[in-house]
Design an enzyme around this catalytic site. Sequence first.
Site, PDB file in Angstrom:
ATOM      1  N   GLU A  85      44.994  40.326  35.072  1.00 29.99           N
ATOM      2  CA  GLU A  85      45.999  40.136  36.130  1.00 29.99           C
ATOM      3  C   GLU A  85      47.044  39.096  35.727  1.00 29.99           C
ATOM      4  OE1 GLU A  85      44.486  39.717  40.116  1.00 29.99           O
ATOM      5  OE2 GLU A  85      46.427  39.032  40.859  1.00 29.99           O
ATOM      6  N   LYS A 134      39.403  36.402  47.294  1.00 26.87           N
ATOM      7  CA  LYS A 134      39.782  37.179  46.103  1.00 26.87           C
ATOM      8  C   LYS A 134      40.565  36.282  45.151  1.00 26.87           C
ATOM      9  CE  LYS A 134      42.215  40.096  43.415  1.00 26.87           C
ATOM     10  NZ  LYS A 134      43.310  39.728  42.500  1.00 26.87           N
TER      11      LYS A 134
END
Length: 423
Positions: A80, A259
């Site tokens: 990411e 998250k």
Amino acid sequence: MSRFSGFYKKNRQERIALLQQERSFSQESAEILIQDKNLPESIAGKMTENHLGTFSLPFSVVPEFLLDGQEYSLPMVTEEPSVVAACSFGAKIIGRSGGFHSEILERLMIGQVALYDVPDPQAALEKILAETESILSLANQAHPSIVKRGGGARQIQVDIKDQFLIVYLSVDVLEAMGANILNTMLEGIKDYLEELSQGQALMAILSNYASQSLVTARCRIAISSLGTSAALNRETAKKIALASQLAQVDTYRAATHNKGIFNGIDALVVATGNDWRAVDAGAHAYAARDGQYRGLSTWTLEGDYLLGQMTLPLPIATVGGSIGLNPKVQAVFDILGHPDARTLASLIVATGLCQNFAALRALVTTGIQAGHMKLQAKSLAILAGANEEEADTIAQQLRKEKHTNLETAKQLLAQLRDKEKEA
Ligand code: NDP
């Protein structure tokens, strides 16, 4: 000035050289990094079934991270964009305020034998508790090597839940995560528990809810270090505390809050060859420990400081599983300076807290998209087919466009190449 300033502008070889110099790791590890050595087929083919090859992800580093007065570089594996940059940014701000501090009260792993068809559960519970010493001894006989190393079975607890009589075994697994150790011990006591309870064992297995391996990380950030304007800094700190409160009361926000924490935690857990599913499962169970799923970290204001705190169950290891098999994992432990399992667990919780701070700060000020899209634009440029030279130009142009998507990236690349042909 920091020894690592401008680290992100260096090329890969220069970063490895600087890291080796600052963290004094072995030439062997430096070679693993330079050659980008991955799992050899001879090992990968034995680790899982129906093996086809290996699958790679970007391997990065947060160069400076201060925990308990000691400076570390944190290896991270994540696909990411912006995770590593955000963590580095957070670590710099928090480092200026003294860094992170950790606390671990105990480190035991828990496993369970679930019994059913027990004729008198209360009588069985008392009988099992009365036999605690012999059950612990039986568990230790099933895995004598961990006892020899100084660990072993320590406690049992028994509970009646619905139709089940559940026996919980707590074991000191030392530097291991302990799944195989626990499972062997539980299998070793299962028959005796059936005999004592006159019931049937449904299963004997480790629990991933490592509630006796709680690790806490804290930090105390000077509000003045949050930005350049005193008035805005206080406003930012207040909003971070509010965001933390929101994650305590709204499950939709709590899931996203957590998250973001796992963006950092999983990146470090994967890099160290640990079982990230075990870490994630335990932490999410802990987030719902009072019946409502909540944010795992809290941020509060205290005078001129913003206080951050997070506690997580962390079944983390420095030996066992795939840790000794992957050359990159060996290099990771070398970069980290070979921490023991307690220190590694503390680093992991502090990383999650740091990642959370950076995300909340961005969220309540510029918004998360600004930083995210910067890196996303580069990924889109590469996905559109841009080479290394073209990628920066396309990414820059893309960020000025209304629609930062693959279609636009492809159009921009075509335009750039047309222009180059004309020139
Ligand atoms: P391993 O069985 O791979 O390794 C632990 C062993 O390492 C110990 O039994 C010990 O063996 C040896 N060892 C060497 N030095 C030390 C030390 N200082 N401290 C402790 N042990 C040491 O790993 P685990 O039992 O930890 O199990 C972890 C693996 O199990 C992971 O791969 C995980 O993915 C998997 N797993 C997870 C499950 C779950 O999460 N629910 C379920 C099943 C498996 P010795 O003393 O004999 O040398």
